[in-house]
Design a protein around this motif. Structure first.
Motif, mmCIF file in Angstrom:
data_model
loop_
_atom_site.group_PDB
_atom_site.id
_atom_site.type_symbol
_atom_site.label_atom_id
_atom_site.label_comp_id
_atom_site.label_asym_id
_atom_site.label_seq_id
_atom_site.Cartn_x
_atom_site.Cartn_y
_atom_site.Cartn_z
ATOM 1 N N LEU A 121 0.712 -1.404 0.148
ATOM 2 C CA LEU A 121 0.096 0.007 0.023
ATOM 3 C C LEU A 121 0.905 1.213 0.075
ATOM 4 N N GLU A 122 1.886 1.300 0.913
ATOM 5 C CA GLU A 122 2.908 2.513 0.759
ATOM 6 C C GLU A 122 3.579 2.691 -0.375
ATOM 7 N N ARG A 123 3.865 1.461 -1.117
ATOM 8 C CA ARG A 123 4.598 1.906 -2.683
ATOM 9 C C ARG A 123 3.451 2.340 -3.480
ATOM 10 N N THR A 124 2.478 1.543 -3.678
ATOM 11 C CA THR A 124 1.569 2.122 -4.530
ATOM 12 C C THR A 124 0.785 3.410 -4.181
ATOM 13 N N VAL A 125 0.711 3.875 -3.020
ATOM 14 C CA VAL A 125 0.279 5.174 -2.701
ATOM 15 C C VAL A 125 1.391 6.558 -3.367
ATOM 16 N N ARG A 126 2.678 5.801 -2.911
ATOM 17 C CA ARG A 126 3.736 6.699 -3.264
ATOM 18 C C ARG A 126 3.684 6.803 -4.647
ATOM 19 N N ASP A 127 3.725 5.758 -5.506
ATOM 20 C CA ASP A 127 3.970 5.724 -6.888
ATOM 21 C C ASP A 127 2.712 6.338 -7.796
ATOM 22 N N THR A 128 1.648 6.228 -7.323
ATOM 23 C CA THR A 128 0.540 6.683 -8.081
ATOM 24 C C THR A 128 -0.175 7.895 -7.522
ATOM 25 N N LEU A 129 -0.063 8.319 -6.005
ATOM 26 C CA LEU A 129 -0.582 9.330 -5.558
ATOM 27 C C LEU A 129 0.222 10.491 -5.184
ATOM 28 N N ARG A 130 1.545 9.956 -5.273
ATOM 29 C CA ARG A 130 2.646 10.964 -4.965
ATOM 30 C C ARG A 130 2.480 11.836 -3.704
ATOM 31 N N ARG A 131 2.175 10.685 -2.795
ATOM 32 C CA ARG A 131 2.112 11.249 -1.246
ATOM 33 C C ARG A 131 2.491 9.781 -0.385
ATOM 34 N N ARG A 132 2.546 10.130 0.795
ATOM 35 C CA ARG A 132 2.815 9.217 1.887
ATOM 36 C C ARG A 132 1.663 8.581 2.533
ATOM 37 N N PHE A 133 1.621 7.400 2.663
ATOM 38 C CA PHE A 133 0.466 6.632 3.113
ATOM 39 C C PHE A 133 0.735 6.673 4.751
#
Length: 212
Positions: A121-133
């Motif tokens: 989840l952290e990697r996907t949020v970082r890569d797609t939403l450009r933010r931290r989870f």
């Protein structure tokens, strides 16, 4: 700040503390992925259900299929049962993660072997939403043995069998989240009511690691 929070918790009237802990909303979560390598594999689905006041809140649940760039291979499909057509019907990863963040809110996240779900989840949020989870996590794979040190169990299925928790379906995110939520409730019942918040449960899990 941590010292002040600790002092406030200690000075909190017991009745108020019990009410606060009972009102906590937890989000029990599971993900399905195209493999085990967080560096190259992708999310395929996210399932979650809320737990509050000692009950699974079925009406407060979440499930999203996640559309990958390419369908996973047949061996992987046999594990999670998400076929190529279902994978293509999923929503984009950014939408799935954004929806999860909005739905979960500030609730602590609970998972079994939480590091796996968290990493994807952290990697996907970082890569797609450009933010931290940013979320608080509780790992039942640490809490369960801490509360039951004599039990020889490692996998989620082992604990479900140990507690005689009936599960009809497994290895789909929504089903696994529900199974994990049942285990979570069983573990909560072993903890004094005043300790059933994130800090208390983390302390117990950590103490179990030292004892182990």
């Amino acid at each position: 700040m941590a010292g002040w929070l600790s002092w406030l918790r200690r000075s909190e009237p017991e009745s108020a503390r019990l009410e606060r802990v009972a009102a906590l909303r937890w989000v029990v979560l599971d993900v399905e992925t195209s493999g085990l390598d967080v560096a190259k594999d992708t999310l395929l689905s996210i399932g979650a259900v809320a737990v509050r006041a000692g009950h699974i809140v079925v009406d407060d649940s979440f499930e999203r299929g996640v559309r990958p760039r390419a369908a996973s291979d047949r061996a992987n499909i046999l594990i999670h049962g998400i076929g190529e057509e279902a994978q293509r019907a999923g929503v984009p990863p950014a939408q799935a993660c954004g929806d999860l963040i909005d739905w979960a809110g500030a609730a602590p996240l609970v998972a079994f072997h939480a590091a796996f779900d968290r990493a994807f989840l952290e990697r996907t949020v970082r890569d797609t939403l450009r933010r931290r989870f940013d979320a608080d996590w509780l790992d039942l794979a640490a809490l369960a043995p801490a509360l039951n040190p004599g039990v020889r169990a490692t996998a989620l299925d082992d604990w479900l069998v140990h507690f005689d928790l009936p599960v009809d379906e497994r290895h789909r995110a929504g089903d696994d989240a529900f199974a994990t939520a049942m285990l979570f409730l069983r573990l909560l019942a072993q903890v004094p009511p005043g300790e059933r918040d994130l800090a208390g449960l983390r302390r117990l899990a950590q103490a179990g690691r030292w004892l182990g």
